[in-house]
Design a protein around this motif. Structure first.
Motif, mmCIF file in Angstrom:
data_model
loop_
_atom_site.group_PDB
_atom_site.id
_atom_site.type_symbol
_atom_site.label_atom_id
_atom_site.label_comp_id
_atom_site.label_asym_id
_atom_site.label_seq_id
_atom_site.Cartn_x
_atom_site.Cartn_y
_atom_site.Cartn_z
ATOM 1 N N TYR A 76 30.129 7.751 77.730
ATOM 2 C CA TYR A 76 30.739 8.288 76.550
ATOM 3 C C TYR A 76 30.395 9.475 76.317
ATOM 4 C CZ TYR A 76 31.754 3.182 75.265
ATOM 5 O OH TYR A 76 32.277 2.184 75.247
ATOM 6 N N THR A 77 31.102 10.319 75.590
ATOM 7 C CA THR A 77 30.709 11.865 75.422
ATOM 8 C C THR A 77 29.677 12.069 74.563
ATOM 9 O OG1 THR A 77 33.153 12.315 75.865
ATOM 10 C CG2 THR A 77 31.896 14.125 74.743
ATOM 11 N N VAL A 78 28.852 13.064 75.029
ATOM 12 C CA VAL A 78 27.829 13.765 74.248
ATOM 13 C C VAL A 78 28.105 15.085 74.005
ATOM 14 C CG1 VAL A 78 25.552 14.058 73.928
ATOM 15 C CG2 VAL A 78 25.944 12.091 74.940
ATOM 16 N N LEU A 79 28.224 15.589 72.743
ATOM 17 C CA LEU A 79 28.667 16.919 72.548
ATOM 18 C C LEU A 79 27.383 17.566 72.172
ATOM 19 C CD1 LEU A 79 31.009 18.807 71.820
ATOM 20 C CD2 LEU A 79 31.007 18.011 69.424
ATOM 21 N N SER A 80 27.227 18.681 72.387
ATOM 22 C CA SER A 80 25.796 19.579 72.009
ATOM 23 C C SER A 80 26.082 20.777 71.514
ATOM 24 C CB SER A 80 25.018 19.698 73.153
ATOM 25 O OG SER A 80 24.595 18.654 73.806
ATOM 26 N N LEU A 81 25.379 21.135 70.499
ATOM 27 C CA LEU A 81 25.496 22.758 70.083
ATOM 28 C C LEU A 81 23.916 23.171 70.156
ATOM 29 C CD1 LEU A 81 27.542 24.774 68.744
ATOM 30 C CD2 LEU A 81 26.519 24.041 66.471
ATOM 31 N N GLN A 82 23.845 24.126 70.916
ATOM 32 C CA GLN A 82 22.477 25.036 71.034
ATOM 33 C C GLN A 82 22.657 26.363 70.018
ATOM 34 O OE1 GLN A 82 19.591 24.369 72.940
ATOM 35 N NE2 GLN A 82 18.872 25.938 71.726
ATOM 36 N N MET A 83 21.728 26.290 69.280
ATOM 37 C CA MET A 83 21.908 27.358 68.128
ATOM 38 C C MET A 83 20.454 28.164 68.379
ATOM 39 S SD MET A 83 23.301 25.137 64.862
ATOM 40 C CE MET A 83 21.748 24.192 64.902
ATOM 41 N N ASN A 84 20.656 29.213 68.573
ATOM 42 C CA ASN A 84 19.760 30.254 68.763
ATOM 43 C C ASN A 84 19.714 31.341 67.916
ATOM 44 O OD1 ASN A 84 18.983 29.009 71.134
ATOM 45 N ND2 ASN A 84 20.152 30.258 72.471
ATOM 46 N N ASN A 85 18.539 32.047 67.591
ATOM 47 C CA ASN A 85 18.519 33.104 66.690
ATOM 48 C C ASN A 85 19.212 32.696 65.266
ATOM 49 O OD1 ASN A 85 18.079 35.814 65.567
ATOM 50 N ND2 ASN A 85 19.854 36.724 66.504
ATOM 51 N N LEU A 86 18.652 31.728 64.873
ATOM 52 C CA LEU A 86 19.177 31.417 63.593
ATOM 53 C C LEU A 86 19.067 32.177 62.306
ATOM 54 C CD1 LEU A 86 18.400 27.515 64.144
ATOM 55 C CD2 LEU A 86 20.843 28.345 63.507
ATOM 56 N N LYS A 87 19.882 32.142 61.362
ATOM 57 C CA LYS A 87 19.970 32.936 60.285
ATOM 58 C C LYS A 87 19.657 31.975 59.082
ATOM 59 C CE LYS A 87 22.274 36.661 62.642
ATOM 60 N NZ LYS A 87 23.367 37.499 62.733
ATOM 61 N N ALA A 88 19.308 32.407 57.814
ATOM 62 C CA ALA A 88 19.446 31.735 56.714
ATOM 63 C C ALA A 88 20.873 31.420 56.291
ATOM 64 C CB ALA A 88 18.925 32.584 55.642
ATOM 65 N N GLU A 89 21.699 32.161 56.845
ATOM 66 C CA GLU A 89 23.193 31.736 56.356
ATOM 67 C C GLU A 89 23.870 30.890 57.393
ATOM 68 O OE1 GLU A 89 21.941 34.806 57.120
ATOM 69 O OE2 GLU A 89 23.322 36.166 58.170
ATOM 70 N N ASP A 90 23.098 30.321 58.098
ATOM 71 C CA ASP A 90 23.397 29.124 59.087
ATOM 72 C C ASP A 90 22.858 27.904 58.562
ATOM 73 O OD1 ASP A 90 22.336 31.253 62.008
ATOM 74 O OD2 ASP A 90 24.430 30.763 61.298
ATOM 75 N N THR A 91 22.392 28.020 57.227
ATOM 76 C CA THR A 91 21.961 26.497 56.485
ATOM 77 C C THR A 91 23.188 25.909 56.032
ATOM 78 O OG1 THR A 91 19.710 27.731 55.668
ATOM 79 C CG2 THR A 91 20.681 25.720 54.630
ATOM 80 N N ALA A 92 23.321 24.653 56.531
ATOM 81 C CA ALA A 92 24.389 23.718 56.117
ATOM 82 C C ALA A 92 24.297 22.535 56.757
ATOM 83 C CB ALA A 92 25.763 24.658 56.767
#
Length: 125
Positions: A76-92
């Protein structure tokens, strides 16, 4: 069909998080999948999408160079999102989604048919 998103949390600006989305109920190895996010008081917005094969990716300008989408179609598919250098505006709240139409990845929410429950990402500045 179920999409179970996980990996959200609280992180300081400049930090990293990795989101995962596990699909179950059927295989989606031919289907594009995507990540969207919704901040309080704002509309849901596109973040990134990937083709069924994983060879084609699409990113919102706001996350290019910082986020990487990937997928594992082993069973079964596993989808990923690696998020680096996060910023306050990425809050969600971040949502994963599947497009059941066999097309290249698309960058608008209306193209997607199945959605996960969302996982909160909070970036403190």
């Amino acid at each position: 069909v179920q999409l179970q998103a996980s990996g959200g949390g609280l992180v300081q600006a400049g930090g990293s998080l990795r989101l995962s989305c596990a699909a179950s109920g059927r295989t989606f190895s031919e289907n594009a999948m995507g990540w969207f996010r919704q901040a309080p008081g704002k509309e849901r917005e596109f973040v990134a999408a990937i083709s069924g094969s994983g060879l084609t990716t699409l990113y919102a300008d706001s996350v290019k160079g910082r986020f990487t989408i990937s997928r594992d179609n082993a069973r079964y598919t596993v989808l990923s999102l690696q998020m680096n250098n996060l910023k306050a505006e990425d809050t969600a709240v971040y949502y994963c989604a599947v497009d059941i139409t066999i097309t290249p990845p698309r960058n608008y929410a209306g193209a997607y048919d199945y959605w996960g429950q969302g996982t909160q990402v909070t970036v403190s500045s």
